[in-house]
Design a protein around this motif. Sequence first.
Motif, PDB file in Angstrom:
ATOM      1  N   ARG A  85     -11.599  -9.518 -44.058  1.00 34.80           N
ATOM      2  CA  ARG A  85     -12.971 -10.055 -44.056  1.00 34.80           C
ATOM      3  C   ARG A  85     -13.720  -9.647 -45.326  1.00 34.80           C
ATOM      4  NH1 ARG A  85     -13.306  -7.818 -38.879  1.00 34.80           N
ATOM      5  NH2 ARG A  85     -12.208  -9.193 -37.485  1.00 34.80           N
ATOM      6  N   LYS A  86     -13.546  -8.398 -45.725  1.00 36.80           N
ATOM      7  CA  LYS A  86     -14.232  -7.924 -46.937  1.00 36.80           C
ATOM      8  C   LYS A  86     -13.693  -8.617 -48.178  1.00 36.80           C
ATOM      9  CE  LYS A  86     -15.470  -3.427 -45.084  1.00 36.80           C
ATOM     10  NZ  LYS A  86     -15.278  -1.987 -45.115  1.00 36.80           N
ATOM     11  N   VAL A  87     -12.373  -8.794 -48.241  1.00 40.49           N
ATOM     12  CA  VAL A  87     -11.755  -9.450 -49.399  1.00 40.49           C
ATOM     13  C   VAL A  87     -12.174 -10.917 -49.453  1.00 40.49           C
ATOM     14  CG1 VAL A  87      -9.536 -10.145 -50.399  1.00 40.49           C
ATOM     15  CG2 VAL A  87      -9.831  -7.830 -49.559  1.00 40.49           C
ATOM     16  N   ASN A  88     -12.358 -11.538 -48.290  1.00 37.49           N
ATOM     17  CA  ASN A  88     -12.786 -12.942 -48.261  1.00 37.49           C
ATOM     18  C   ASN A  88     -14.120 -13.144 -48.964  1.00 37.49           C
ATOM     19  OD1 ASN A  88     -10.821 -14.584 -47.103  1.00 37.49           O
ATOM     20  ND2 ASN A  88     -11.342 -13.899 -45.046  1.00 37.49           N
ATOM     21  N   THR A  89     -14.960 -12.138 -48.962  1.00 37.80           N
ATOM     22  CA  THR A  89     -16.253 -12.270 -49.649  1.00 37.80           C
ATOM     23  C   THR A  89     -16.076 -12.268 -51.165  1.00 37.80           C
ATOM     24  OG1 THR A  89     -16.644  -9.882 -49.624  1.00 37.80           O
ATOM     25  CG2 THR A  89     -17.490 -11.154 -47.758  1.00 37.80           C
ATOM     26  N   LEU A  90     -14.920 -11.775 -51.646  1.00 37.32           N
ATOM     27  CA  LEU A  90     -14.662 -11.705 -53.089  1.00 37.32           C
ATOM     28  C   LEU A  90     -13.837 -12.882 -53.599  1.00 37.32           C
ATOM     29  CD1 LEU A  90     -13.684  -7.927 -53.300  1.00 37.32           C
ATOM     30  CD2 LEU A  90     -15.904  -8.933 -53.836  1.00 37.32           C
ATOM     31  N   LYS A  91     -13.544 -13.879 -52.787  1.00 42.03           N
ATOM     32  CA  LYS A  91     -12.622 -14.927 -53.198  1.00 42.03           C
ATOM     33  C   LYS A  91     -13.184 -15.868 -54.257  1.00 42.03           C
ATOM     34  CE  LYS A  91     -13.295 -17.993 -49.251  1.00 42.03           C
ATOM     35  NZ  LYS A  91     -12.611 -18.574 -48.116  1.00 42.03           N
ATOM     36  N   MET A  92     -14.386 -15.635 -54.686  1.00 40.50           N
ATOM     37  CA  MET A  92     -14.953 -16.437 -55.771  1.00 40.50           C
ATOM     38  C   MET A  92     -14.288 -16.085 -57.102  1.00 40.50           C
ATOM     39  SD  MET A  92     -16.948 -18.214 -54.162  1.00 40.50           S
ATOM     40  CE  MET A  92     -17.811 -18.288 -52.633  1.00 40.50           C
ATOM     41  N   ILE A  93     -13.772 -14.879 -57.193  1.00 38.76           N
ATOM     42  CA  ILE A  93     -13.107 -14.438 -58.421  1.00 38.76           C
ATOM     43  C   ILE A  93     -11.683 -14.998 -58.387  1.00 38.76           C
ATOM     44  CG2 ILE A  93     -12.390 -12.435 -59.781  1.00 38.76           C
ATOM     45  CD1 ILE A  93     -14.634 -10.887 -58.313  1.00 38.76           C
ATOM     46  N   PRO A  94     -11.239 -15.767 -59.425  1.00 41.93           N
ATOM     47  CA  PRO A  94      -9.946 -16.470 -59.409  1.00 41.93           C
ATOM     48  C   PRO A  94      -8.726 -15.586 -59.107  1.00 41.93           C
ATOM     49  CG  PRO A  94     -11.232 -17.169 -61.295  1.00 41.93           C
ATOM     50  CD  PRO A  94     -11.989 -16.054 -60.646  1.00 41.93           C
ATOM     51  N   GLU A  95      -8.634 -14.398 -59.682  1.00 42.60           N
ATOM     52  CA  GLU A  95      -7.446 -13.561 -59.467  1.00 42.60           C
ATOM     53  C   GLU A  95      -7.345 -13.049 -58.026  1.00 42.60           C
ATOM     54  OE1 GLU A  95      -8.675  -9.266 -61.207  1.00 42.60           O
ATOM     55  OE2 GLU A  95      -8.789 -10.967 -62.602  1.00 42.60           O
ATOM     56  N   PHE A  96      -8.462 -12.986 -57.345  1.00 41.74           N
ATOM     57  CA  PHE A  96      -8.433 -12.566 -55.940  1.00 41.74           C
ATOM     58  C   PHE A  96      -7.875 -13.660 -55.028  1.00 41.74           C
ATOM     59  CE2 PHE A  96     -11.654  -9.189 -56.893  1.00 41.74           C
ATOM     60  CZ  PHE A  96     -10.866  -8.126 -56.479  1.00 41.74           C
ATOM     61  N   LYS A  97      -8.014 -14.912 -55.447  1.00 43.67           N
ATOM     62  CA  LYS A  97      -7.532 -16.003 -54.611  1.00 43.67           C
ATOM     63  C   LYS A  97      -6.033 -15.883 -54.354  1.00 43.67           C
ATOM     64  CE  LYS A  97     -10.946 -19.559 -55.491  1.00 43.67           C
ATOM     65  NZ  LYS A  97     -11.183 -20.893 -55.995  1.00 43.67           N
ATOM     66  N   THR A  98      -5.258 -15.596 -55.406  1.00 42.54           N
ATOM     67  CA  THR A  98      -3.809 -15.458 -55.258  1.00 42.54           C
ATOM     68  C   THR A  98      -3.473 -14.253 -54.387  1.00 42.54           C
ATOM     69  OG1 THR A  98      -3.522 -16.402 -57.460  1.00 42.54           O
ATOM     70  CG2 THR A  98      -1.636 -15.239 -56.517  1.00 42.54           C
ATOM     71  N   GLN A  99      -4.117 -13.135 -54.686  1.00 40.69           N
ATOM     72  CA  GLN A  99      -3.865 -11.919 -53.906  1.00 40.69           C
ATOM     73  C   GLN A  99      -4.270 -12.103 -52.449  1.00 40.69           C
ATOM     74  OE1 GLN A  99      -2.172  -9.226 -54.929  1.00 40.69           O
ATOM     75  NE2 GLN A  99      -1.846 -10.412 -56.781  1.00 40.69           N
ATOM     76  N   LEU A 100      -5.373 -12.790 -52.245  1.00 40.06           N
ATOM     77  CA  LEU A 100      -5.844 -13.037 -50.889  1.00 40.06           C
ATOM     78  C   LEU A 100      -4.854 -13.913 -50.125  1.00 40.06           C
ATOM     79  CD1 LEU A 100      -8.078 -12.661 -48.816  1.00 40.06           C
ATOM     80  CD2 LEU A 100      -9.183 -14.690 -49.765  1.00 40.06           C
ATOM     81  N   PHE A 101      -4.304 -14.915 -50.795  1.00 40.74           N
ATOM     82  CA  PHE A 101      -3.312 -15.785 -50.160  1.00 40.74           C
ATOM     83  C   PHE A 101      -2.073 -14.983 -49.764  1.00 40.74           C
ATOM     84  CE2 PHE A 101       0.406 -18.586 -50.501  1.00 40.74           C
ATOM     85  CZ  PHE A 101       0.090 -19.506 -49.519  1.00 40.74           C
ATOM     86  N   LEU A 102      -1.574 -14.142 -50.660  1.00 39.71           N
ATOM     87  CA  LEU A 102      -0.402 -13.307 -50.363  1.00 39.71           C
ATOM     88  C   LEU A 102      -0.703 -12.313 -49.230  1.00 39.71           C
ATOM     89  CD1 LEU A 102       0.866 -12.607 -53.999  1.00 39.71           C
ATOM     90  CD2 LEU A 102       1.858 -14.180 -52.313  1.00 39.71           C
ATOM     91  N   PHE A 103      -1.878 -11.739 -49.318  1.00 38.44           N
ATOM     92  CA  PHE A 103      -2.293 -10.797 -48.268  1.00 38.44           C
ATOM     93  C   PHE A 103      -2.321 -11.488 -46.906  1.00 38.44           C
ATOM     94  CE2 PHE A 103      -5.706  -9.054 -45.632  1.00 38.44           C
ATOM     95  CZ  PHE A 103      -5.307  -7.747 -45.528  1.00 38.44           C
TER      96      PHE A 103
END
Length: 131
Positions: A85-103
């Motif tokens: 949930r906390k990481v989802n708030t950071l998904k505006m940053i492009p590099e987090f999108k990939t990490q979030l998907f893998l996570f």
Amino acid sequence: MMERENSNRSRRITLRLTEKEYAKIESQFKASTCRKLSDYIRRHLFSKPITSTYRNQSLDDLMEETVVLSSELRAIGNNINQIARKVNTLKMIPEFKTQLFLFDLERKVLFNKLEVISNHTQKISEQWLQS
């Protein structure tokens, strides 16, 4: 029915046992579902089925460990959900999108395995409660 059956029992048998022999019979009687020692002995003498209560200690130990492990895994899963949930708030940053998907993929795999463990634990619980 039971009273009539008992009223016909007019013959006695006297039997002497050592303390050790009596203790063995008494412990077997207590592990049975018979209400009276005489019923237990009568069933034993006439080869009638005797229902005993028996607990598989290794299964009891396994069940106890499995319950503890399941609760620990559930807590880990809750922590992962909070992090997600906390990481989802950071998904505006492009590099987090990939990490979030893998996570998220790994999280789904973990939760699927937790479900398998939970189902397995439930089956063991049912067997454990029947023994």
